[in-house]
Design a protein around this motif. Sequence first.
Motif, PDB file in Angstrom:
ATOM      1  N   LEU A  30       1.056  -1.292  -0.188  1.00 48.39           N
ATOM      2  CA  LEU A  30      -0.093  -0.134   0.192  1.00 48.39           C
ATOM      3  C   LEU A  30       0.952   1.389  -0.183  1.00 48.39           C
ATOM      4  N   ALA A  31       1.981   1.096   0.576  1.00 46.71           N
ATOM      5  CA  ALA A  31       3.111   2.587   1.129  1.00 46.71           C
ATOM      6  C   ALA A  31       3.295   2.550  -0.816  1.00 46.71           C
ATOM      7  N   SER A  56      13.928  -7.615   3.088  1.00 48.40           N
ATOM      8  CA  SER A  56      13.679  -7.007   4.357  1.00 48.40           C
ATOM      9  C   SER A  56      12.758  -6.310   4.131  1.00 48.40           C
ATOM     10  N   LEU A  57      11.716  -6.223   3.621  1.00 49.75           N
ATOM     11  CA  LEU A  57      10.381  -5.314   3.537  1.00 49.75           C
ATOM     12  C   LEU A  57       9.376  -6.624   4.014  1.00 49.75           C
ATOM     13  N   LEU A  67       9.591   4.194   6.587  1.00 51.01           N
ATOM     14  CA  LEU A  67      10.915   4.518   6.285  1.00 51.01           C
ATOM     15  C   LEU A  67      10.087   6.028   5.712  1.00 51.01           C
ATOM     16  N   ILE A  68       8.836   5.908   4.717  1.00 53.67           N
ATOM     17  CA  ILE A  68       8.302   6.702   3.765  1.00 53.67           C
ATOM     18  C   ILE A  68       7.553   7.800   4.867  1.00 53.67           C
ATOM     19  N   LEU A 107      17.735  -1.737  14.292  1.00 52.53           N
ATOM     20  CA  LEU A 107      18.062  -0.576  13.396  1.00 52.53           C
ATOM     21  C   LEU A 107      19.177  -0.795  12.508  1.00 52.53           C
ATOM     22  N   ARG A 108      20.026  -1.780  12.194  1.00 52.68           N
ATOM     23  CA  ARG A 108      20.436  -2.082  11.198  1.00 52.68           C
ATOM     24  C   ARG A 108      19.806  -2.356  10.011  1.00 52.68           C
ATOM     25  N   GLN A 109      19.141  -3.776   9.980  1.00 52.35           N
ATOM     26  CA  GLN A 109      18.262  -3.530   9.199  1.00 52.35           C
ATOM     27  C   GLN A 109      17.877  -2.440   8.622  1.00 52.35           C
ATOM     28  N   LYS A 110      16.727  -1.560   9.655  1.00 59.67           N
ATOM     29  CA  LYS A 110      16.133  -0.320   8.789  1.00 59.67           C
ATOM     30  C   LYS A 110      17.424   0.507   8.073  1.00 59.67           C
ATOM     31  N   GLU A 111      17.977   0.652   8.638  1.00 58.32           N
ATOM     32  CA  GLU A 111      19.786   1.335   8.428  1.00 58.32           C
ATOM     33  C   GLU A 111      20.147   0.703   6.554  1.00 58.32           C
ATOM     34  N   MET A 112      20.174  -0.314   6.773  1.00 59.47           N
ATOM     35  CA  MET A 112      20.935  -1.015   5.462  1.00 59.47           C
ATOM     36  C   MET A 112      19.808  -1.122   4.429  1.00 59.47           C
ATOM     37  N   VAL A 113      18.472  -0.901   4.648  1.00 57.02           N
ATOM     38  CA  VAL A 113      17.789  -0.396   4.256  1.00 57.02           C
ATOM     39  C   VAL A 113      17.251   0.722   3.152  1.00 57.02           C
ATOM     40  N   ARG A 114      17.813   1.491   3.782  1.00 59.19           N
ATOM     41  CA  ARG A 114      17.700   3.054   3.744  1.00 59.19           C
ATOM     42  C   ARG A 114      18.673   3.402   3.003  1.00 59.19           C
TER      43      ARG A 114
END
Length: 144
Positions: A30-31, A56-57, A67-68, A107-114
Amino acid sequence: MASCSLGPATAGLLERSLLALEERAPASSLALGSLPPRERDAAHRVLACSDFVARSLLSRDGLLPELIADGSLKASRSLDDYRRQVEEVAIAAAGEEAPFMAGLRRLRQKEMVRIAWRDLAGDATTEQTLLEASWFAEAAIAGA
């Protein structure tokens, strides 16, 4: 910027990623659909070019909307930003090792995806991508 194009070889990967998101990660799907056309095209390139981002998503359905919503996909980070983020994880863990390590992994997963997203979408230079990955690693090691 990492090189990856949406040619015939990646079209199938993109289609599979989009179907998987629709089925197993409805919030992310949806995002993705709510993005403006230019950003949606960039998102398609990212999903087709990075199995890590797609997986990851799928494993963390709320990650893309997060993230959005918080503007992370457009923002660069500094070493101090990462130090603050790791400190926030430590504070939330209240001195307990297991919650700290779980928070640090998230946090690592979020930042590596980002970081990967910004690189593949063309929103960060190679230098910025490498600096941010190094800065995150430095902050995480120091925090651990």
